[in-house]
Design a protein around this motif. Structure first.
Motif, mmCIF file in Angstrom:
data_model
loop_
_atom_site.group_PDB
_atom_site.id
_atom_site.type_symbol
_atom_site.label_atom_id
_atom_site.label_comp_id
_atom_site.label_asym_id
_atom_site.label_seq_id
_atom_site.Cartn_x
_atom_site.Cartn_y
_atom_site.Cartn_z
ATOM 1 N N GLU A 27 -12.788 -16.861 -3.448
ATOM 2 C CA GLU A 27 -12.645 -15.839 -4.601
ATOM 3 C C GLU A 27 -11.358 -14.842 -4.402
ATOM 4 O OE1 GLU A 27 -14.868 -15.152 -7.406
ATOM 5 O OE2 GLU A 27 -15.371 -17.277 -6.950
ATOM 6 N N PHE A 30 -8.431 -15.123 -6.918
ATOM 7 C CA PHE A 30 -8.710 -14.477 -8.265
ATOM 8 C C PHE A 30 -8.089 -13.128 -8.424
ATOM 9 C CE2 PHE A 30 -11.800 -17.930 -8.671
ATOM 10 C CZ PHE A 30 -11.297 -18.620 -9.738
ATOM 11 N N HIS A 31 -7.662 -12.531 -7.161
ATOM 12 C CA HIS A 31 -7.134 -11.164 -7.266
ATOM 13 C C HIS A 31 -5.773 -11.348 -7.574
ATOM 14 C CE1 HIS A 31 -10.360 -9.929 -4.023
ATOM 15 N NE2 HIS A 31 -10.678 -10.475 -5.009
ATOM 16 N N SER A 50 -6.010 -14.540 -12.004
ATOM 17 C CA SER A 50 -6.846 -13.325 -12.462
ATOM 18 C C SER A 50 -6.967 -13.219 -13.840
ATOM 19 C CB SER A 50 -5.918 -12.091 -11.867
ATOM 20 O OG SER A 50 -6.494 -10.652 -12.221
ATOM 21 N N ILE A 51 -6.015 -13.513 -14.647
ATOM 22 C CA ILE A 51 -6.091 -13.530 -16.091
ATOM 23 C C ILE A 51 -7.065 -14.414 -16.539
ATOM 24 C CG2 ILE A 51 -4.847 -14.038 -18.130
ATOM 25 C CD1 ILE A 51 -2.178 -12.557 -16.693
ATOM 26 N N LYS A 53 -9.538 -15.746 -14.972
ATOM 27 C CA LYS A 53 -10.987 -15.467 -14.851
ATOM 28 C C LYS A 53 -11.288 -14.149 -15.806
ATOM 29 C CE LYS A 53 -14.208 -13.836 -11.014
ATOM 30 N NZ LYS A 53 -14.182 -13.545 -9.741
ATOM 31 N N LYS A 54 -10.647 -13.267 -15.967
ATOM 32 C CA LYS A 54 -10.800 -12.238 -17.006
ATOM 33 C C LYS A 54 -11.304 -12.659 -18.679
ATOM 34 C CE LYS A 54 -8.663 -8.489 -14.435
ATOM 35 N NZ LYS A 54 -7.746 -7.481 -14.743
ATOM 36 N N ILE A 55 -10.617 -13.720 -18.950
ATOM 37 C CA ILE A 55 -10.492 -14.298 -20.250
ATOM 38 C C ILE A 55 -11.906 -15.003 -20.143
ATOM 39 C CG2 ILE A 55 -9.746 -15.817 -21.735
ATOM 40 C CD1 ILE A 55 -7.011 -15.089 -21.175
ATOM 41 N N THR A 56 -12.115 -15.891 -19.192
ATOM 42 C CA THR A 56 -13.481 -16.599 -19.037
ATOM 43 C C THR A 56 -14.690 -15.919 -18.818
ATOM 44 O OG1 THR A 56 -12.148 -18.248 -17.830
ATOM 45 C CG2 THR A 56 -14.468 -18.481 -17.693
ATOM 46 N N GLN A 57 -14.713 -14.681 -18.332
ATOM 47 C CA GLN A 57 -15.711 -13.766 -18.338
ATOM 48 C C GLN A 57 -16.054 -13.038 -19.520
ATOM 49 O OE1 GLN A 57 -14.686 -11.313 -14.911
ATOM 50 N NE2 GLN A 57 -15.850 -12.402 -13.337
ATOM 51 N N LYS A 58 -15.014 -12.835 -20.207
ATOM 52 C CA LYS A 58 -15.055 -11.922 -21.638
ATOM 53 C C LYS A 58 -15.763 -12.740 -22.661
ATOM 54 C CE LYS A 58 -12.190 -9.848 -25.075
ATOM 55 N NZ LYS A 58 -10.896 -9.454 -25.549
ATOM 56 N N TYR A 59 -15.487 -14.063 -22.375
ATOM 57 C CA TYR A 59 -15.954 -15.054 -23.583
ATOM 58 C C TYR A 59 -17.148 -15.880 -22.968
ATOM 59 C CZ TYR A 59 -11.893 -13.711 -26.371
ATOM 60 O OH TYR A 59 -11.292 -13.022 -27.082
#
Length: 84
Positions: A27, A30-31, A50-51, A53-59
């Motif tokens: 993990e 992903f930092h 990192s970007i 992972k954030k997009i994947t989580q957001k959607y």
């Protein structure tokens, strides 16, 4: 590097494969400012994963990572939303 995008009945699947000398993935990649490539081989600043992972989580997607010989493989799955 290869990128494959598929539209299935209920999902979109994005698969990215890239060369890597990694033998394991954790993990911390992903930092921010982390890269899957050695610093001497890359001009990367380490923001990409990192970007992603954030997009994947957001959607509400699913992000999976695996190491396959000399490749690091990222698979992202997004469920299609039903619009009525």
């Amino acid at each position: 590097m290869s990128v494959d995008i598929q539209e299935l009945q209920r999902t979109f699947v994005i698969e990215v494969k890239n060369s890597s000398t990694l033998r394991q993935f954790d993990e911390t990649f992903f930092h921010i400012e982390q890269s899957t490539k050695p610093k001497e081989q890359s001009r990367s600043r380490g923001f990409g994963l990192s970007i992603i992972k954030k997009i994947t989580q957001k959607y509400n997607g699913d992000l999976q990572v695996k190491i396959d010989k000399d490749l690091v493989c990222f698979t992202i799955v997004f469920t299609k939303k039903v619009v009525s």
